[in-house]
Scaffold this active site. Structure first.
Site, short mmCIF file in Angstrom:
data_model
loop_
_atom_site.label_atom_id
_atom_site.label_comp_id
_atom_site.label_asym_id
_atom_site.label_seq_id
_atom_site.Cartn_x
_atom_site.Cartn_y
_atom_site.Cartn_z
N ASN A 136 6.53 -4.62 -27.91
CA ASN A 136 7.89 -4.41 -27.42
C ASN A 136 8.79 -4.21 -28.65
O ASN A 136 9.10 -5.18 -29.34
CB ASN A 136 8.32 -5.63 -26.60
CG ASN A 136 9.78 -5.57 -26.18
OD1 ASN A 136 10.42 -4.53 -26.28
ND2 ASN A 136 10.30 -6.70 -25.72
N TRP A 137 9.16 -2.97 -28.88
CA TRP A 137 9.92 -2.67 -30.10
C TRP A 137 11.39 -3.04 -29.97
O TRP A 137 12.15 -2.94 -30.94
CB TRP A 137 9.78 -1.19 -30.46
CG TRP A 137 8.37 -0.76 -30.81
CD1 TRP A 137 7.26 -1.58 -30.86
CD2 TRP A 137 7.92 0.55 -31.14
NE1 TRP A 137 6.15 -0.84 -31.21
CE2 TRP A 137 6.53 0.47 -31.39
CE3 TRP A 137 8.55 1.80 -31.26
CZ2 TRP A 137 5.76 1.59 -31.74
CZ3 TRP A 137 7.79 2.91 -31.60
CH2 TRP A 137 6.41 2.80 -31.85
N LYS A 138 11.83 -3.42 -28.79
CA LYS A 138 13.22 -3.82 -28.55
C LYS A 138 14.19 -2.76 -29.11
O LYS A 138 13.87 -1.58 -29.11
CB LYS A 138 13.49 -5.21 -29.14
CG LYS A 138 12.46 -6.23 -28.70
CD LYS A 138 12.88 -7.64 -29.02
CE LYS A 138 11.74 -8.59 -28.71
NZ LYS A 138 12.12 -9.99 -28.79
N GLU A 170 6.11 -15.89 -21.32
CA GLU A 170 6.79 -15.96 -22.61
C GLU A 170 7.74 -17.15 -22.63
O GLU A 170 8.87 -17.05 -22.11
CB GLU A 170 7.61 -14.69 -22.85
CG GLU A 170 6.78 -13.42 -22.82
CD GLU A 170 7.49 -12.29 -23.54
OE1 GLU A 170 7.00 -11.89 -24.60
OE2 GLU A 170 8.54 -11.84 -23.07
N SER A 217 6.31 -15.08 -30.56
CA SER A 217 5.90 -15.23 -31.97
C SER A 217 4.38 -15.14 -32.15
O SER A 217 3.81 -15.85 -32.98
CB SER A 217 6.46 -16.53 -32.55
OG SER A 217 7.87 -16.50 -32.53
N GLU A 266 15.39 -11.59 -22.62
CA GLU A 266 16.65 -11.07 -23.16
C GLU A 266 17.44 -10.35 -22.07
O GLU A 266 18.68 -10.40 -22.04
CB GLU A 266 16.35 -10.16 -24.37
CG GLU A 266 15.88 -11.00 -25.56
CD GLU A 266 14.91 -10.30 -26.51
OE1 GLU A 266 14.82 -9.06 -26.49
OE2 GLU A 266 14.25 -11.03 -27.28
N HIS A 281 12.37 -9.27 -18.90
CA HIS A 281 12.29 -9.90 -20.22
C HIS A 281 13.39 -10.95 -20.35
O HIS A 281 14.50 -10.77 -19.82
CB HIS A 281 12.42 -8.84 -21.32
CG HIS A 281 12.07 -9.37 -22.68
ND1 HIS A 281 12.96 -10.10 -23.42
CD2 HIS A 281 10.93 -9.31 -23.40
CE1 HIS A 281 12.38 -10.47 -24.57
NE2 HIS A 281 11.14 -10.00 -24.57
N GLY A 327 6.65 -8.87 -30.00
CA GLY A 327 7.92 -8.35 -30.49
C GLY A 327 7.84 -8.05 -31.97
O GLY A 327 7.34 -7.00 -32.40
N GLY A 328 8.29 -8.98 -32.79
CA GLY A 328 8.39 -8.75 -34.24
C GLY A 328 7.13 -8.20 -34.88
O GLY A 328 7.18 -7.26 -35.69
N GLY A 376 10.80 -14.68 -30.81
CA GLY A 376 11.58 -14.32 -31.99
C GLY A 376 11.96 -15.49 -32.87
O GLY A 376 12.78 -15.35 -33.77
#
Ligand code: PEP
Length: 255
Positions: A9-11, A167, A213, A97, A95, A234-235, A173
């Site tokens: 997920n490149w956000k 999640e 993470s 967010e 998600h 993510g990251g 993150g």
């Protein structure tokens, strides 16, 4: 048999040019991956270009969200038809967010799931508790509410065409990961919810990703857990080598 599904997920990261480059790097790095379903979710803006880059490869295209209406006066939104047209396979829905910043509810998650499925795409349904909810002993009630809401009105056959991403919000993150045991326990609880609703055979066939993470250093331990069938990343998905460092341990697993 469940598929291991690992999605990046490149956000809100990467310009279109940067997305094209990262997609090409992922395609090259993943060319020998056979047993893991690998997907990448760039921004909406980069989806069409990334679709061209991954065409003919074993990398699938994912979108980060969708709107449930077909078309119309919904400024800033993207419809499922638009995603389908450019070859999207998976759509991330609910998600944390989206839930915490943009008003996503269990009801809107459910509408999006149905819309995406009606066009043959696969929803990745995100669920997970906040730290306060976990510390307040609400882990199970939160997961129950989110799963019940997301699958409202779905048949067992529909459920088979979903992926869940568990999640824990406190791990997204933050660099803090759920331990292998904490994650496994939550995944087993979610699978049990699915079994109660749809029967054991359906529940055993739904892939449940872990997200929060996840990185090459902890991926093997998490993926080895009985009920963890992949990851939403993510990251660590923003570089091809760290993303593939998570995908590769999945290659030899049998779920
Ligand atoms: C995510 O955004 O779904 C996620 C898990 O992010 P990170 O891997 O950065 O924690």
């Amino acid at each position: 048999m469940r598929k291991i599904v690992i999605a990046g997920n490149w956000k809100m990261n990467k310009t279109v040019a940067e997305s094209v480059k990262l997609a090409a790097d992922v395609v090259a790095a993943a060319k020998n991956i056979k047993n893991v379903v690998v997907a990448i979710a760039p921004t909406y803006l980069a989806l069409a270009k990334v679709a061209e880059v991954i065409n003919g490869s074993n990398v699938k295209l994912a979108a980060q969200d969708v709107h449930w209406e077909n078309q119309g006066a919904f400024t800033g939104k993207i419809s499922a038809d638009m995603l389908k047209e450019i070859g999207v396979d998976f759509v991330i829905i609910g998600h944390s967010e989206q839930r915490s910043y943009f008003g996503e509810t269990d009801e809107t998650v459910n509408k999006k799931v149905k819309k995406v499925q009606s066009l043959g795409m696969t929803p990745i349904i995100c669920i997970g508790e906040t730290l306060a909810e976990r510390q307040g002993g609400q882990l199970e009630s939160v997961l129950t509410r989110q799963v019940t809401g997301a699958y409202e009105g779905l048949s067992g056959d529909d459920a088979l065409r979903t992926v869940i991403a568990y999640e824990p919000v406190w791990a997204i993150g933050t660099g803090v990961t759920a331990s292998d045991d904490e994650a496994q326990q939550a995944h087993a609880f979610v699978r049990n919810l699915l079994a109660t609703r749809f029967g054991n055979s359906v529940a055993q066939s739904i892939s449940i990703q872990y997200g929060g993470s996840m990185k090459p250093e902890n991926a093997a331990g998490l993926l080895a857990q009985k009920d963890i069938d992949g990851g939403l990343i993510g990251g660590a998905a923003l570089k091809a080598d760290s993303f593939l460092g998570i995908v590769t341990p999945g290659e030899t697993l049998d779920k």
